[in-house]
Design a protein around this motif. Sequence first.
Motif, PDB file in Angstrom:
ATOM      1  N   SER A 106      -5.915  -4.827  -1.976  1.00 54.66           N
ATOM      2  CA  SER A 106      -6.809  -4.074  -1.091  1.00 54.66           C
ATOM      3  C   SER A 106      -7.308  -5.049  -0.052  1.00 54.66           C
ATOM      4  N   SER A 121      -9.964  -3.248   6.320  1.00 50.37           N
ATOM      5  CA  SER A 121     -10.066  -1.839   6.742  1.00 50.37           C
ATOM      6  C   SER A 121      -9.442  -0.874   5.736  1.00 50.37           C
ATOM      7  N   GLN A 137      -6.960  -1.123   3.896  1.00 49.90           N
ATOM      8  CA  GLN A 137      -5.492  -1.165   3.818  1.00 49.90           C
ATOM      9  C   GLN A 137      -5.106  -1.588   2.402  1.00 49.90           C
ATOM     10  N   THR A 138      -4.180  -0.876   1.782  1.00 54.12           N
ATOM     11  CA  THR A 138      -3.713  -1.206   0.441  1.00 54.12           C
ATOM     12  C   THR A 138      -2.196  -1.342   0.480  1.00 54.12           C
ATOM     13  N   PHE A 139      -1.679  -2.370  -0.187  1.00 54.10           N
ATOM     14  CA  PHE A 139      -0.229  -2.567  -0.233  1.00 54.10           C
ATOM     15  C   PHE A 139       0.145  -3.287  -1.516  1.00 54.10           C
TER      16      PHE A 139
END
Length: 129
Positions: A90, A93, A95-97
């Motif tokens: 995480s 902003s 953003q999760t990947f």
Amino acid sequence: PTGTGHASSKKVTPDGVVPGALLHNKTTNTIQVGASTNTFRNISPVVAFATVNSGTISGSHNLALSNGASGADFTFIDALPSTSYTVIVSYYSAQTFGVPEAQKTASGFRVILSGSASGADYSVMVLQL
């Protein structure tokens, strides 16, 4: 002390552990449940996590961090038995990947961020089934 319980248990379950049994796996240092007589699943698939503030770990379980020029290198304090795990990151902003397979080993993984890892704020969670 005489081992009679162990000997008796082999009479009841000669092929292994009763499915559904809870046990401590000394190899992985996890509590597991028997899925069959000789396969086991972790009760909690979370095997490591860390919160990173300004490139430094502020809270973690089973992870150490080293920031490199091309990313953040995480090392498991207790290495995993395989690379069969998922890393969820995480980042900025919301953003999760995930971490690609090529960036994972049984001893650790690399997180590649869009900016410098040494000043980044993010969290990682490692799940293993």
